[in-house]
Design an enzyme around this catalytic site. Sequence first.
Site, short mmCIF file in Angstrom:
data_model
loop_
_atom_site.label_atom_id
_atom_site.label_comp_id
_atom_site.label_asym_id
_atom_site.label_seq_id
_atom_site.Cartn_x
_atom_site.Cartn_y
_atom_site.Cartn_z
N LYS A 1 0.87 -1.18 0.00
CA LYS A 1 0.00 0.00 0.00
C LYS A 1 0.90 1.23 0.00
O LYS A 1 1.50 1.58 1.01
CB LYS A 1 -0.92 0.01 1.21
CG LYS A 1 -1.93 1.13 1.15
CD LYS A 1 -2.99 0.98 2.22
CE LYS A 1 -4.10 2.01 2.10
NZ LYS A 1 -3.62 3.41 2.15
N CYS B 1 35.67 23.20 21.32
CA CYS B 1 37.00 23.80 21.47
C CYS B 1 36.94 25.30 21.73
O CYS B 1 37.96 25.93 21.99
CB CYS B 1 37.85 23.52 20.24
SG CYS B 1 37.35 24.46 18.79
S1 IVH Z 1 -6.58 -0.65 -4.66
C1 IVH Z 1 -10.88 -0.80 -5.55
N1 IVH Z 1 -4.01 -0.99 -4.29
O1 IVH Z 1 -4.95 3.39 -0.92
C2 IVH Z 1 -9.59 -0.73 -4.85
N2 IVH Z 1 -5.00 1.02 -3.49
O2 IVH Z 1 -7.84 2.84 -1.59
C3 IVH Z 1 -8.92 0.57 -5.09
N3 IVH Z 1 -3.39 2.56 -2.45
O3 IVH Z 1 -5.76 6.29 -1.90
C4 IVH Z 1 -7.63 0.73 -4.43
N4 IVH Z 1 -1.62 1.30 -2.73
O4 IVH Z 1 -4.57 5.13 -3.88
C5 IVH Z 1 -5.06 -0.18 -4.10
N5 IVH Z 1 -1.75 -1.43 -4.07
C6 IVH Z 1 -2.79 -0.62 -3.87
C7 IVH Z 1 -2.67 0.63 -3.24
C8 IVH Z 1 -3.80 1.42 -3.06
C9 IVH Z 1 -2.06 2.44 -2.28
C10 IVH Z 1 -4.18 3.72 -2.00
C11 IVH Z 1 -5.17 4.25 -2.99
C12 IVH Z 1 -6.16 4.97 -2.12
C13 IVH Z 1 -6.06 4.27 -0.80
C14 IVH Z 1 -7.31 3.49 -0.49
#
Ligand code: IVH
Length: 735
Positions: free
Chosen positions: A130, A474
């Site tokens: 994430k 110093c």
């Molecule tokens: S999936 C339908 N995958 O987390 C699912 N979100 O969604 C949509 N984020 O601000 C999101 N890494 O930008 C997904 N590997 C990842 C992610 C991710 C970061 C962020 C996304 C959003 C927040 C919640």
Amino acid sequence: MPMKTDAADLTPEVQAHYDELRAQLAEHAHRYYVLDEPSIADAQYDVLYQSLEKLEAQFPQLMTMDSPTQRVGGAVLDTFRSVEHGQAMLSIRTETDTTPQGAVSFDERMRKELSLDDSHPAIEYVAELKFDGLAMNLTYFKGVLVRAATRGDGLFGEEVTQNIRTIRQIPLKLKTQGTLTVPKWLEIRGEVYMGRADFEALNERQRLKIAQGLKNEKTFVNPRNAAAGAVRQLDSKIAAQRPLSFFAYGVGVVLNPEVDSNPLLFSSPHQPVVEETLGDDWSVPKASSSNQSLMSLGIKDHFSLLQALKAWGLPVADQATVVQGAEGLVQFHQAMGEARAHLPFDIDGVVYKVNRLDWQMRLGFVTREPRWAVAHKYPAQEQMTTVLDIDVQVGRTGKLTPVAKLKPVFVGGVTVTNATLHNELEATRKDVRVGDTVIVRRAGDVIPEVVGVVLEDRQAQSVPFKMPLYCPVCGSLAVKEALEADHRCSGGFLCSAQRKQAIWHFASKRAMDIEDLGEKLIDQLVDTKSIQSVADLYRLDLNSLVSLERMAQKSASNVLASIEASKKTTLSRFLYALGIRHVGESTAKDLAMHFGELDRIRSASEEELLLVNDVGPVVAKSVREFFAQSYHSDLIEQLQVLGVHWPKIQAQADTQLPLLGQTYVITGTLARFARDDAKAALERLGAKVSGSVSKKTTALIAGLEAGSKLDKAIALEVKVLDEDAFVALLQAHAA
Ligand code: IVH
């Protein structure tokens, strides 16, 4: 000399040449920015890029919005336009239980929702990182990037296309590969972020600007804020200077009406299809089910979708893994928790997604969240604590650094007790005071930092921090040069703190590698005046060592043995060990390789130093100044007399440049290069470029309409290269 440039015709040859250049540049950019596997040298890329610029200047009609030249930014906006996403940008349910149980409950919920009984095998998931940045929706029409928008409220976002175009990792045009088609309308969902090293470097630059008195400049709290600020820059030129990156992790609209009739939807890159068909005011057609469209493209699960994103040229984080059941999720959560500190970018958790697209459809959505995905968080990288004191530390080069002494706090996986305040300006700007409650951040291997003060909690009697006028060790005057951010102790080697640091650096693993000489022992040796300089290390004997407190005979002889062993070293280690300002390990290597021997470095002029790979004016000046001081010359001579030595190496300056000693002459009009670029390319390889042909000329490079020089070369039997042969010559010597 007549140069044929303007009023030229856009012939099919020129068009073909232009297309070829564009294709090459796109491929090299993809290799460099996405795959991290460049296959040509930067300088060669520049040559190709400049040729493209020249052609576009000559034939503006060639240029389309997906040209690599269209990334630099320029547009300045008043506001951002609000645009509707083709498909809503969903958020994701967050599991706040940071223990493994968080993953177990998600798996249990999925099994229940899918009505799988206990006999059913484990569910297959994709586990991803994430990313801690901001969500972005990229719209591609016929494979060309036509819009980028922030998440906004999920239905409408702000259009930030100009800024997003400056991100080199984001393809302006998608690749078509194998049998995989590019859908006519495609929304790519992913995260814009700033890497940690880029963030640190940006803040360093910002601190310098602030020190130089530039108003309106500030440092950024963390990479996410820096990325968000850059994306929302109204001046896209500024955005272009902010080092943003991108990872794709999903799609929105996938619409493919022409998929069967026209598999290569955007096969002719020079046609300005986009402008012609889209106009100013368009919206992405609503598509009912992107999973359905993906499945008709043959993409049946989320992991295959990630592979497709990669094939289209988008960056996808390679940590994404297919795992089985709760056990697989728990393992991934743990593994990434450990890897987190060493990743080059921030993450705040991991994301689990049910792999099968048909199962995702069965699971569906609750309000604005998919049921088939969850975010599983990690403990925060920012915490609050109290400032117990502010110390001023003296570095190796005399730099005075204010350091906040903190009430110990567990953050980013370690207990933090110190946080740097960098310099006076930073300390004043943040206005950190003893007794303050502060927010401390520690991400990855980066040194902990105070990012802000909780002003509500400030004690009434607190006083602002002031840089001391004298070195706290110093007592020498603390000085600050104009345009520099740092105060320095002016004591030089008179200052025991500087001496200790210099000796410690000299002995460190990557320098002279004196294994048994620890920091404590160095303190003792300097404090008892047993040594004054690094040369004195080689004058130590058993008696002087055992006379120190808590020093047994055995460890004393170990220390002596490791000092003895360090005498045999390499030139680059020795150079690095000297602690010349701005000469890190890699610059030391470059210097050693280039010159081969110390005396040549010592006597090199700034101009000569500038010829070394990666050495700029600041480094060159610092090297010159270092060797100009007689104290340093004496020290080096003493060290050599005391037995420090290294093997001779072959200087690169003499041998490595492949065209060294060769002389070329360029004549006529080259189609792919401006004269200066061609000359520069040759010179970078070590060749001389002269204006007239003689018997000594290695070869004549003859473009179109070459005249008397060509005649002369033929008469003198000098080799003649046409443009293709010239390109081949450059390519043969590509790094
Ligand atoms: S999936 C339908 N995958 O987390 C699912 N979100 O969604 C949509 N984020 O601000 C999101 N890494 O930008 C997904 N590997 C990842 C992610 C991710 C970061 C962020 C996304 C959003 C927040 C919640």
